[in-house]
Write a protein that holds these residues in place. Structure first.
Motif, PDB file in Angstrom:
ATOM      1  N   VAL A  41      13.186 -25.592  -8.326  1.00 44.93           N
ATOM      2  CA  VAL A  41      13.648 -25.071  -7.042  1.00 44.93           C
ATOM      3  C   VAL A  41      15.171 -25.151  -6.948  1.00 44.93           C
ATOM      4  O   VAL A  41      15.831 -24.218  -6.461  1.00 44.93           O
ATOM      5  CB  VAL A  41      12.982 -25.848  -5.886  1.00 44.93           C
ATOM      6  CG1 VAL A  41      13.594 -25.447  -4.543  1.00 44.93           C
ATOM      7  CG2 VAL A  41      11.481 -25.602  -5.875  1.00 44.93           C
ATOM      8  N   GLY A  42      15.756 -26.247  -7.429  1.00 45.68           N
ATOM      9  CA  GLY A  42      17.201 -26.447  -7.325  1.00 45.68           C
ATOM     10  C   GLY A  42      18.039 -25.312  -7.886  1.00 45.68           C
ATOM     11  O   GLY A  42      18.993 -24.857  -7.224  1.00 45.68           O
ATOM     12  N   PRO A  43      17.752 -24.802  -9.096  1.00 43.95           N
ATOM     13  CA  PRO A  43      18.557 -23.699  -9.635  1.00 43.95           C
ATOM     14  C   PRO A  43      18.565 -22.451  -8.759  1.00 43.95           C
ATOM     15  O   PRO A  43      19.565 -21.739  -8.703  1.00 43.95           O
ATOM     16  CB  PRO A  43      17.889 -23.422 -10.993  1.00 43.95           C
ATOM     17  CG  PRO A  43      17.312 -24.735 -11.392  1.00 43.95           C
ATOM     18  CD  PRO A  43      16.834 -25.349 -10.115  1.00 43.95           C
ATOM     19  N   ALA A  44      17.457 -22.179  -8.077  1.00 45.16           N
ATOM     20  CA  ALA A  44      17.430 -21.024  -7.176  1.00 45.16           C
ATOM     21  C   ALA A  44      18.222 -21.302  -5.912  1.00 45.16           C
ATOM     22  O   ALA A  44      18.879 -20.410  -5.366  1.00 45.16           O
ATOM     23  CB  ALA A  44      15.982 -20.678  -6.825  1.00 45.16           C
ATOM     24  N   VAL A  45      18.192 -22.538  -5.446  1.00 42.06           N
ATOM     25  CA  VAL A  45      18.865 -22.902  -4.202  1.00 42.06           C
ATOM     26  C   VAL A  45      20.382 -22.787  -4.337  1.00 42.06           C
ATOM     27  O   VAL A  45      21.072 -22.309  -3.413  1.00 42.06           O
ATOM     28  CB  VAL A  45      18.450 -24.326  -3.792  1.00 42.06           C
ATOM     29  CG1 VAL A  45      19.334 -24.852  -2.662  1.00 42.06           C
ATOM     30  CG2 VAL A  45      16.980 -24.350  -3.373  1.00 42.06           C
ATOM     31  N   ILE A  46      20.932 -23.207  -5.477  1.00 44.65           N
ATOM     32  CA  ILE A  46      22.392 -23.236  -5.603  1.00 44.65           C
ATOM     33  C   ILE A  46      23.012 -21.853  -5.759  1.00 44.65           C
ATOM     34  O   ILE A  46      24.239 -21.728  -5.794  1.00 44.65           O
ATOM     35  CB  ILE A  46      22.848 -24.162  -6.751  1.00 44.65           C
ATOM     36  CG1 ILE A  46      22.282 -23.706  -8.094  1.00 44.65           C
ATOM     37  CG2 ILE A  46      22.464 -25.606  -6.448  1.00 44.65           C
ATOM     38  CD1 ILE A  46      22.794 -24.527  -9.282  1.00 44.65           C
TER      39      ILE A  46
END
Length: 560
Positions: free
Chosen positions: A244-249
């Protein structure tokens, strides 16, 4: 509730009168406070419901929806995104994957009441090396006795509960630690002491604290899973957050690009606008291509959580590593557009310096970039020998960002080594029979990536046991780095192969140009092709900004 509804609730970020706009965000950052009005808005939206599975009354069913909603917050204020929500997500996934029914219901009730759960894993002496954590819990009849410290923990003082990682066995290895769900109200006074706040240069509004336990009694039912299962639980759970983190940033980079575009159009130099300078247009176009590469890659990784969960032990750390590298590089490139304004804490472009400070810790928090590569290394030789250039492509639906998905099935996540790599299989099929000198630039990119994969396969297959640990040689780390670039390029190629008519061709060429540039070697595009691609990408970025649309693949309208 949708991300579009959250955007409408938060309003126009550029309106100085908006209590959750850029002006208010910057004022809270200067005070080193969380944005109170932002937290109230997220309470109203019930953001915590995004972290709770549908079976327990929340909205968590699709990872891509979760990422889209969180990206909306992070595009506005990364400190709010981490301090309000992401920290509770990091903690709660351990409960959803391994906790018992009662623990899940307690966690769901707390979050749905707008409460917080802290992830108390970190100790300054050991960083991300959880296997050497010293905070220890010893059996005491039907329960445990806990002693030790946890430091640099988001929201630990403000949280009603915490998921704590503690040593429960004397030996070395992966079976000496466990996780516990602790509620502050259930712990006796005096057994827990809050440490002073840790102030930071980035994410200044986030409340980073610590706790110290002194012979603290812990009930037996606080244990998550079985004794000694702590690292295994973390490795499975982190496949979710590291996907999820890579999409959020992508969100902060979207805002940074808007600031750069505005500055290039507004600022006058040498008798014209900054945007008239070819170098400036190229920098903005390349940063935009980076954003599109991150978006397409992360979209595939999010869908893999549903469709290829057995491969997430490779895909999640690969995405975490590469998107963080791209993000940091893109911010540095954009400084050339804003110049000295990229450091100013006041004025129309002051948001850039805050975002640049905030994204730096966001890229190494949870797991450092080197640790992500160390996670990849042991798995590459097996894939090189048995999978690459042999496996078929994953299902086409993996590469359709707008396609339907089955509900997230957490029990299918595994800490074992994946046997197949369907994303690389897609590259092999796309590049089959394509000559390196093909006249079509997309086919040339496919051939280039295939040739890079062949070299990567030979290099990874030759890795020995000494090159699969933290003591690995720089050459081994370089192979893992190159794998992430090939994996991302394969994702981009497959996304456009499956549904490219929705997206501009210049976006595909730009993303592939930037990713193959990370592999080294001569450029795939001719000078004329690259100049044309960058011109079209710059014009697209300007049009999206002026039309009030997102810069990612969705191109969704936002308040302005």
């Amino acid at each position: 509730m949708s991300a579009a509804e959250l955007d409408a609730l938060l309003g126009d970020a550029w309106d100085d009168r908006n209590p959750v706009g850029h002006t208010a965000v910057l004022a809270a950052d200067e005070r080193q406070d969380m944005l109170a009005e932002g937290e109230r808005a997220l309470d109203e939206y019930r953001l915590n419901a995004e972290f709770v599975p549908v079976a327990y009354g929340g909205r968590l069913e699709r990872a891509d929806r979760l990422a889209e909603v969180l990206r909306t917050v992070w595009r506005r204020d990364p400190s709010l995104g981490l301090g309000y929500g992401f920290s509770s997500l990091i903690a709660s996934v351990n409960i959803w994957t391994t906790g018992d029914e009662e623990q899940r219901r307690r966690a769901a009730g707390l979050l749905l009441a707008n409460g917080r759960i802290a992830a108390a894993f970190h100790e300054l002496a050991h960083g991300n090396d959880f296997a050497h954590a010293e905070c220890a819990a010893h059996p005491d009849g039907t329960g445990w006795r806990l002693s030790g410290r946890k430091e640099i923990v988001t929201n630990v003082r403000r949280a009603e509960a915490m998921v704590l990682f503690a040593r429960t066995g004397p030996g070395a290895g992966s079976r000496s630690h466990s996780q516990f769900l602790l509620t502050r109200d259930d712990l006796p006074a005096g057994a827990l002491r809050d440490l002073s706040r840790f102030h930071s240069s980035g994410m200044r509004g986030v409340q980073l604290g610590g706790v110290e336990f002194t012979d603290c009694p812990v009930p037996g039912d606080a244990l998550i899973g079985s004794p000694g299962q702590g690292i295994e639980v973390a490795l499975r759970s982190y496949q979710i957050t590291r996907s999820v983190g890579p999409a959020v940033i992508v969100g902060p980079l979207d805002t940074a690009l808007r600031l750069a575009v505005r500055c290039s159009l507004d600022r006058r130099v040498y008798g014209g606008a900054v945007a008239d300078l070819p170098y400036v247009r190229a920098v903005i176009a390349r940063a935009y291509a980076d954003l599109l590469a991150m978006d397409a890659f992360s979209a595939v990784i999010l869908r893999a959580l549903h469709l290829e969960p057995e491969s997430m032990a490779v895909y999640a750390p690969a995405a975490k590593y590469l998107t963080a590298r791209i993000l940091l590089d893109a911010f540095e490139d954009l400084r050339a557009v804003l110049g000295a304004r990229s450091y100013l804490r006041q004025g129309p472009y002051a948001m850039f310096q805050k975002l640049a400070r905030d994204v730096a810790p966001a890229t190494f928090a949870h797991v450092s970039l080197s640790a992500a590569l160390v996670t990849l290394l042991p798995q590459l030789p097996r894939l090189a020998r048995r999978s690459w250039l042999a496996d078929p492509s994953a299902t086409p639906s993996l590469f359709d960002p707008a396609g339907d998905l089955p509900a997230l099935s957490l029990e299918r996540l595994s800490t074992g080594m994946p046997r197949h790599d369907g994303v690389i299989g897609a590259l092999t099929e796309l590049a089959d029979g394509v000559p390196a000198g093909d006249s079509d630039p997309v086919r040339r990119f496919a051939a280039r990536c295939r040739d890079e994969l062949r070299k990567l396969r030979d290099g990874c297959a030759a890795l020995g046991p000494a090159d699969l640990t933290i003591d690995a040689s720089p050459a081994a780390f370089a192979l893992a780095d190159r794998y992430t670039a090939v994996l991302a390029a394969a994702s981009v190629l497959a996304v456009w192969q499956e549904c490219g008519t929705r997206y501009p061709e210049a976006a595909l060429l730009g993303a592939l140009d930037r990713l193959t540039g990370r592999m080294g070697g001569p450029p795939v595009l001719t000078s004329a092709e690259r100049e044309d691609m960058e011109r079209r990408l710059f014009d697209l970025a300007v049009a999206r900004c002026l039309d009030g649309r997102l810069l990612d693949l969705s191109a969704r309208s936002i308040p302005r």
